[in-house]
Design a protein around this motif. Sequence first.
Motif, PDB file in Angstrom:
ATOM      1  N   LEU A 100       0.869  -1.176   0.000  1.00  0.00           N
ATOM      2  CA  LEU A 100       0.000   0.000   0.000  1.00  0.00           C
ATOM      3  C   LEU A 100       0.903   1.222   0.000  1.00  0.00           C
ATOM      4  O   LEU A 100       1.607   1.488   0.975  1.00  0.00           O
ATOM      5  CB  LEU A 100      -0.886  -0.011   1.244  1.00  0.00           C
ATOM      6  CG  LEU A 100      -1.966   1.070   1.360  1.00  0.00           C
ATOM      7  CD1 LEU A 100      -2.998   0.901   0.254  1.00  0.00           C
ATOM      8  CD2 LEU A 100      -2.643   0.991   2.721  1.00  0.00           C
ATOM      9  N   LEU A 102       1.153   4.929   0.290  1.00  0.00           N
ATOM     10  CA  LEU A 102       0.288   5.966   0.845  1.00  0.00           C
ATOM     11  C   LEU A 102       0.218   7.202  -0.033  1.00  0.00           C
ATOM     12  O   LEU A 102      -0.846   7.815  -0.172  1.00  0.00           O
ATOM     13  CB  LEU A 102       0.767   6.321   2.262  1.00  0.00           C
ATOM     14  CG  LEU A 102       0.746   5.158   3.259  1.00  0.00           C
ATOM     15  CD1 LEU A 102       1.301   5.604   4.608  1.00  0.00           C
ATOM     16  CD2 LEU A 102      -0.660   4.593   3.423  1.00  0.00           C
ATOM     17  N   LEU A 105      -2.561   7.090  -2.751  1.00  0.00           N
ATOM     18  CA  LEU A 105      -3.970   6.877  -2.438  1.00  0.00           C
ATOM     19  C   LEU A 105      -4.817   8.055  -2.915  1.00  0.00           C
ATOM     20  O   LEU A 105      -4.428   9.215  -2.761  1.00  0.00           O
ATOM     21  CB  LEU A 105      -4.149   6.706  -0.930  1.00  0.00           C
ATOM     22  CG  LEU A 105      -3.578   5.415  -0.333  1.00  0.00           C
ATOM     23  CD1 LEU A 105      -3.754   5.425   1.180  1.00  0.00           C
ATOM     24  CD2 LEU A 105      -4.241   4.199  -0.932  1.00  0.00           C
ATOM     25  N   THR A 108      -5.112  11.964  -1.444  1.00  0.00           N
ATOM     26  CA  THR A 108      -3.889  12.461  -0.818  1.00  0.00           C
ATOM     27  C   THR A 108      -3.536  13.823  -1.392  1.00  0.00           C
ATOM     28  O   THR A 108      -3.524  14.007  -2.612  1.00  0.00           O
ATOM     29  CB  THR A 108      -2.724  11.491  -1.058  1.00  0.00           C
ATOM     30  OG1 THR A 108      -3.035  10.233  -0.457  1.00  0.00           O
ATOM     31  CG2 THR A 108      -1.425  12.016  -0.471  1.00  0.00           C
ATOM     32  N   HIS A 137     -14.307   5.810  -4.588  1.00  0.00           N
ATOM     33  CA  HIS A 137     -13.050   5.067  -4.439  1.00  0.00           C
ATOM     34  C   HIS A 137     -13.305   3.647  -4.920  1.00  0.00           C
ATOM     35  O   HIS A 137     -13.726   2.771  -4.187  1.00  0.00           O
ATOM     36  CB  HIS A 137     -12.640   5.087  -2.975  1.00  0.00           C
ATOM     37  CG  HIS A 137     -11.282   4.520  -2.734  1.00  0.00           C
ATOM     38  ND1 HIS A 137     -10.616   4.707  -1.560  1.00  0.00           N
ATOM     39  CD2 HIS A 137     -10.456   3.791  -3.513  1.00  0.00           C
ATOM     40  CE1 HIS A 137      -9.448   4.107  -1.603  1.00  0.00           C
ATOM     41  NE2 HIS A 137      -9.353   3.541  -2.785  1.00  0.00           N
ATOM     42  N   HIS A 139     -12.378   0.037  -6.026  1.00  0.00           N
ATOM     43  CA  HIS A 139     -11.310  -0.941  -5.847  1.00  0.00           C
ATOM     44  C   HIS A 139     -11.475  -2.046  -6.873  1.00  0.00           C
ATOM     45  O   HIS A 139     -12.541  -2.631  -7.012  1.00  0.00           O
ATOM     46  CB  HIS A 139     -11.359  -1.547  -4.443  1.00  0.00           C
ATOM     47  CG  HIS A 139     -11.161  -0.539  -3.372  1.00  0.00           C
ATOM     48  ND1 HIS A 139      -9.971   0.104  -3.178  1.00  0.00           N
ATOM     49  CD2 HIS A 139     -12.008  -0.034  -2.441  1.00  0.00           C
ATOM     50  CE1 HIS A 139     -10.072   0.938  -2.170  1.00  0.00           C
ATOM     51  NE2 HIS A 139     -11.304   0.877  -1.718  1.00  0.00           N
ATOM     52  N   HIS A 180      -5.134   0.805  -5.261  1.00  0.00           N
ATOM     53  CA  HIS A 180      -5.536   2.193  -4.975  1.00  0.00           C
ATOM     54  C   HIS A 180      -4.924   3.025  -6.084  1.00  0.00           C
ATOM     55  O   HIS A 180      -3.853   3.580  -5.934  1.00  0.00           O
ATOM     56  CB  HIS A 180      -5.010   2.634  -3.612  1.00  0.00           C
ATOM     57  CG  HIS A 180      -5.622   1.874  -2.503  1.00  0.00           C
ATOM     58  ND1 HIS A 180      -6.897   2.088  -2.058  1.00  0.00           N
ATOM     59  CD2 HIS A 180      -5.141   0.857  -1.739  1.00  0.00           C
ATOM     60  CE1 HIS A 180      -7.178   1.275  -1.065  1.00  0.00           C
ATOM     61  NE2 HIS A 180      -6.122   0.508  -0.864  1.00  0.00           N
ATOM     62  N   TRP A 220      -5.191   8.451   5.444  1.00  0.00           N
ATOM     63  CA  TRP A 220      -4.563   7.146   5.223  1.00  0.00           C
ATOM     64  C   TRP A 220      -5.008   6.099   6.232  1.00  0.00           C
ATOM     65  O   TRP A 220      -4.951   4.894   5.942  1.00  0.00           O
ATOM     66  CB  TRP A 220      -3.049   7.293   5.265  1.00  0.00           C
ATOM     67  CG  TRP A 220      -2.486   8.133   4.174  1.00  0.00           C
ATOM     68  CD1 TRP A 220      -3.044   8.413   2.962  1.00  0.00           C
ATOM     69  CD2 TRP A 220      -1.228   8.825   4.190  1.00  0.00           C
ATOM     70  NE1 TRP A 220      -2.231   9.243   2.228  1.00  0.00           N
ATOM     71  CE2 TRP A 220      -1.110   9.509   2.962  1.00  0.00           C
ATOM     72  CE3 TRP A 220      -0.202   8.945   5.131  1.00  0.00           C
ATOM     73  CZ2 TRP A 220       0.008  10.281   2.645  1.00  0.00           C
ATOM     74  CZ3 TRP A 220       0.903   9.712   4.826  1.00  0.00           C
ATOM     75  CH2 TRP A 220       1.014  10.372   3.587  1.00  0.00           C
ATOM     76  N   ALA A 223      -7.634   3.805   4.814  1.00  0.00           N
ATOM     77  CA  ALA A 223      -7.120   2.886   3.796  1.00  0.00           C
ATOM     78  C   ALA A 223      -6.337   1.741   4.433  1.00  0.00           C
ATOM     79  O   ALA A 223      -6.437   0.589   4.005  1.00  0.00           O
ATOM     80  CB  ALA A 223      -6.241   3.639   2.807  1.00  0.00           C
TER      81      ALA A 223
END
Length: 376
Positions: A100, A102, A105, A108, A137, A139, A180, A220, A223
């Motif tokens: 992941l 960050l 994402l 951000t 969002h 996925h 992401h 974050w 997530a």
Amino acid sequence: MRYTISTTLTSLLISASAVQAEVPRVMTDFAPAGGLVALVMGDLGAPEVLLDKGANAHDFQLRPSQSAALQDAGLVVWIGPGMTPWLERALKAFPDTAQLRLNELPGTYIQDFGAQDAHDHDHDHDKAHGHDDGHDHDHDHGHDDHAAGAKDHEHDHGGHEGDDAQGQDEHGAGNDGHDHEASHDHDGGHDHAHDEGHEGHSHEGPDPHTWLDPANGALWLDAIAEELSRRDPENAETYVANATAGKALIAATDAANAAKLAPLKDKPFVVFHDAYGYFAGHYGLSVAGAIRPGDASSPGAAHLVELREKAGGQALCLFPEVAHDPKLLTQMAEATGVRVGAPLDPEGVGLTVDRGTYPALLTGLADTLADCLGAN
């Protein structure tokens, strides 16, 4: 018969426990990411931090034991290649390791090096990434071939196409395809391809020190909780609850820091290297300049002369940085008479990683700035 039933029942219990999800082994690059993961994991476990305490986050070499641990990790949570390029290189050897990133994402907040204008997070997070309000969002739970690295991930945010903020062509959580995807083509025209080595890396374009904006840290947590919940559904409620509590803690820390720093908005200062744009922008502070323009760059003579003149006429404090040689800054202080503050620690170099790390990092910066600037 009693023995048979007992044996059968024991076998069933063993079989059932064998298929239950376990708390994932989580690896992180350095203290900021580790502290955020610790907030979400709570009492269920603790993340492992690859960067040695006191080491340089940009220039680090993994030990063989750490490389082996990466292969066994259930999830790697890290800021991104722009900050810890050594981890990107290491992960190429383990393409099936879930990760992941960050900085990639959606939502951000990304800004360029040198930017420190105050920003409104109610709007700027979406604007910075081309997100419309109410962005879904989405996925992807497909099983793409990440091992070959052949598939480019495309995500169109408001018509901006191209490389993301760190110049990467691979995104997401790893081999399970839980991606992401977020393409951050900030200011639409920078080429942000990352060099294999950090030396010579251009410190123009997107600034990777994103965790210094507490709004990013809070974002974050959700997530991280989502990723851990997918791998350990039995503890999903705990992860979500911990993330909620973590966001409240960050909000309280942010409010306290904002009150502390509000009287200092018109007091310029000089820092060791250009890492504080997010923090300064979030709290409306004024960074007059940096000794080193970038994390791995050396200042030229002209830059030092210009900065010395600026410091003598504007800056009220000069701030060294933890784990960096303060020689140049000390020389500048002697030449200008500007007061030297205590060392700043934007990367949490001196912190032990636990649930208090991220709030302590933010509070430490605020306290150090206030102690020097508030005395002027």
